[in-house]
Scaffold this active site. Structure first.
Site, PDB file in Angstrom:
ATOM      1  N   ARG A 225       0.862  -1.186   0.000  1.00 26.26           N
ATOM      2  CA  ARG A 225       0.000   0.000   0.000  1.00 26.26           C
ATOM      3  C   ARG A 225       0.895   1.232   0.000  1.00 26.26           C
ATOM      4  NH1 ARG A 225       2.315   2.140   3.722  1.00 26.26           N
ATOM      5  NH2 ARG A 225       0.686   3.718   3.733  1.00 26.26           N
ATOM      6  N   GLY A 226       0.223   2.396  -0.137  1.00 24.61           N
ATOM      7  CA  GLY A 226       0.977   3.637  -0.281  1.00 24.61           C
ATOM      8  C   GLY A 226       1.109   3.923  -1.776  1.00 24.61           C
ATOM      9  N   ALA A 227       0.826   5.175  -2.157  1.00 28.60           N
ATOM     10  CA  ALA A 227       0.685   5.492  -3.587  1.00 28.60           C
ATOM     11  C   ALA A 227       1.906   5.102  -4.434  1.00 28.60           C
ATOM     12  CB  ALA A 227       0.350   6.977  -3.742  1.00 28.60           C
TER      13      ALA A 227
ATOM     14  N   ARG B 277      -7.284  -0.506  -6.882  1.00 25.84           N
ATOM     15  CA  ARG B 277      -7.582   0.612  -5.968  1.00 25.84           C
ATOM     16  C   ARG B 277      -7.802   1.877  -6.808  1.00 25.84           C
ATOM     17  NH1 ARG B 277      -4.230   1.305  -0.625  1.00 25.84           N
ATOM     18  NH2 ARG B 277      -6.231   2.151   0.062  1.00 25.84           N
TER      19      ARG B 277
ATOM     20  N   GLN C 238      -2.267   2.448   9.879  1.00 25.25           N
ATOM     21  CA  GLN C 238      -0.971   2.515   9.194  1.00 25.25           C
ATOM     22  C   GLN C 238       0.055   3.277  10.047  1.00 25.25           C
ATOM     23  OE1 GLN C 238      -3.894   3.096   7.746  1.00 25.25           O
ATOM     24  NE2 GLN C 238      -3.937   2.466   5.614  1.00 25.25           N
TER      25      GLN C 238
ATOM     26  N   ASP D 260      -2.141  10.796  -2.332  1.00 21.35           N
ATOM     27  CA  ASP D 260      -2.525   9.716  -3.246  1.00 21.35           C
ATOM     28  C   ASP D 260      -2.881  10.240  -4.627  1.00 21.35           C
ATOM     29  OD1 ASP D 260      -3.172   8.626  -0.373  1.00 21.35           O
ATOM     30  OD2 ASP D 260      -2.817   6.945  -1.724  1.00 21.35           O
TER      31      ASP D 260
ATOM     32  N   ASN E  28      -5.508  12.416   0.366  1.00 17.10           N
ATOM     33  CA  ASN E  28      -4.596  11.590   1.172  1.00 17.10           C
ATOM     34  C   ASN E  28      -5.447  10.847   2.205  1.00 17.10           C
ATOM     35  OD1 ASN E  28      -1.879  10.737   1.829  1.00 17.10           O
ATOM     36  ND2 ASN E  28      -2.125  11.868   3.741  1.00 17.10           N
ATOM     37  N   LYS E  29      -4.795  10.033   3.004  1.00 12.37           N
ATOM     38  CA  LYS E  29      -5.520   9.191   3.971  1.00 12.37           C
ATOM     39  C   LYS E  29      -6.554  10.000   4.751  1.00 12.37           C
ATOM     40  CE  LYS E  29      -5.241   5.676   4.473  1.00 12.37           C
ATOM     41  NZ  LYS E  29      -6.172   4.767   3.769  1.00 12.37           N
TER      42      LYS E  29
HETATM   43  O1  MRU Z   1      -4.613   3.139   2.179  1.00 12.19           O
HETATM   44  P1  MRU Z   1      -3.134   3.371   2.086  1.00 12.19           P
HETATM   45  O2  MRU Z   1      -2.371   2.816   3.232  1.00 12.19           O
HETATM   46  O3  MRU Z   1      -2.569   2.956   0.757  1.00 12.19           O
HETATM   47  O4  MRU Z   1      -3.014   4.953   2.154  1.00 12.19           O
HETATM   48  C1  MRU Z   1      -1.747   5.532   2.013  1.00 12.19           C
HETATM   49  C2  MRU Z   1      -1.732   6.988   2.166  1.00 12.19           C
HETATM   50  O5  MRU Z   1      -2.751   7.644   2.291  1.00 12.19           O
HETATM   51  C3  MRU Z   1      -0.401   7.645   2.044  1.00 12.19           C
HETATM   52  O6  MRU Z   1      -0.341   8.767   2.841  1.00 12.19           O
HETATM   53  C4  MRU Z   1      -0.194   8.060   0.587  1.00 12.19           C
HETATM   54  O7  MRU Z   1      -0.374   6.956  -0.243  1.00 12.19           O
HETATM   55  C5  MRU Z   1       1.135   8.643   0.359  1.00 12.19           C
HETATM   56  S1  MRU Z   1       2.400   7.416   0.444  1.00 12.19           S
HETATM   57  C6  MRU Z   1       3.886   8.093   0.106  1.00 12.19           C
END
Ligand code: MRU
Length: 397
Positions: A56-58, A121, A261, A302, A312-313
């Protein structure tokens, strides 16, 4: 502080095993209890890993997307060469299929796999970016007359290059962000470390003692660290670069309900890297700011719309509003691949709604659950967006 990035695992990689190419990744669902490394040659398992947040994470899902297309290309190439063998042994089989037919079949199957991978996603634009880079590379190879096997090899090279590029980009984001933090620290500490000479009226000269850095307190949300990228991180990349310069006192990590996270990944990662970290529940951010304990908020992204609105999250928007109230700088750190110029504003960003069981393990009679995984922060609340190419700030009108 003993910063030790060598203690962090690589999040995702590609390698060749005896059976062919594989994608390797840290299964983040098991952290912080187990650091489990998974290897798979099946692109469908990579899709599953992205859907279930094992990866996970963009930026990490961006390279995972490209790597999954690479595995799909090897699968199609193997099927194509098996079909060719049958055709050679039996002139009746696949009559009229020919070289063009084989190419169209490869293209069609790869497009179909790409569609499934992209659909894993919806919010992080990096996923479709990575998939598109791989599909375009395959098409280019095929147009140049390469066989399916050669096109798949080209994608293997591309996946490795994107992984290396991601780390390099993050290190540049880190260096740019550290510059901003240095400015804040300089302002607060009274101009850095250099001893200044002063002259008395009697002509004597004295050298002032160097100003000691107190170090900044940073608040972050979710995990935009090494684990969210191939390596190093975006928001935490800024922290690592600044820590290297002695600019960081402590990072406060929001636990980041419902998937945690922050608690499971950010706290683990920072502690492992040797950065002092304090974990707090999401609802404690306001009082921390009110106590004057936050010098800057830094988060990842994201998807950044053309007008700078940033997804973002979920919970990030609240932090941005609070940061504005307390006049604390609010920074977004992200690679250019997260900027989506086709999406005009934050209103056009599709927000992933995840399963209600993440919020409420057992359904409660009469209770519905909402679980948007992201929210959108208007650009007006962002002090600066830190990218590998430089720093963007909203115009002050
Ligand atoms: O649902 P996730 O864990 O994929 O969400 C991740 C985030 O929101 C991060 O902050 C975002 O992807 C930036 S990662 C460098």
């Amino acid at each position: 502080m003993n910063l030790d990035l060598g203690n962090l695992p690589r999040t995702i990689w590609v390698e060749k095993s005896e059976g062919g190419p594989v994608v390797g990744f840290v299964d983040q669902r098991l952290l912080p209890d187990d650091l489990a490394l998974v290897r798979t040659a099946d692109w469908r398992e990579v899709v599953d890993a992205v859907k279930t947040l094992a990866v996970r994470g963009a930026p990490a899902i961006g390279v995972a997307g490209a790597a999954a297309v690479m595995l799909a290309a090897f699968e199609c190439a193997a099927d194509e060469s098996a079909a060719n063998l049958v055709r050679q042994g039996d002139p009746e089989a696949g009559g009229g299929f020919g070289r063009e037919g084989a190419r169209a079949d490869f293209d069609r199957r790869l497009e179909e796999a790409a569609r499934v991978i992209t659909g894993a996603r919806p919010t992080a634009v990096n996923l479709s970016w990575g998939v598109r880079r791989a599909v375009e590379a395959a098409q280019e190879a095929r147009s140049a007359g390469k066989t399916a096997a050669e096109a798949a090899e080209a994608l293997y090279g591309l996946a490795g290059a994107l992984i290396a590029e991601d780390e390099a980009v993050n290190r540049r984001i880190g260096a740019h962000g550290a510059m901003l933090l240095r400015e804040i620290a300089d302002k607060r500490d009274g101009r850095g470390d250099a001893p200044e000479a002063s002259h008395g009226i009697d002509g004597s000269s004295r050298v002032a003692a160097p100003v000691r850095r107190q170090g900044l307190n940073i608040l972050t949300h979710c995990n935009a660290g090494s684990l969210a990228t191939a390596f190093y991180g975006t928001a935490l990349g800024v922290v690592y670069a600044a820590a290297q310069e002695g600019l960081i006192n402590r990072v406060y990590a929001d636990e980041t309900r419902p998937v945690n996270q922050g608690a499971r990944l950010t706290a683990w990662e920072l502690a492992r890297a040797g950065v002092p970290v304090t974990l707090q529940c999401d609802d404690m951010a306001a009082s921390l700011m009110a106590e004057g304990k936050v010098d800057a908020v830094i988060v990842g992204a994201d998807r950044i719309a053309a007008n700078g609105d940033t997804a973002n999250k979920v919970g990030t928007l609240g932090l941005a509003i609070m940061a504005r109230h307390f006049q604390i700088p609010f920074y977004v750190a992200a690679p250019r691949s997260t900027i989506d110029c086709i999406t005009k504003t934050g209103d056009d960003i599709s927000i992933e709604e995840r399963d209600s069981s993440e919020v409420l393990a057992e359904p409660l009679f009469g209770v519905t659950v909402r679980n948007p995984a992201f929210d959108v922060t208007p650009y007006a609340l962002v002090t600066a967006i830190i990218t590998e190419d430089g720093i963007w700030k909203p115009l002050e009108l």
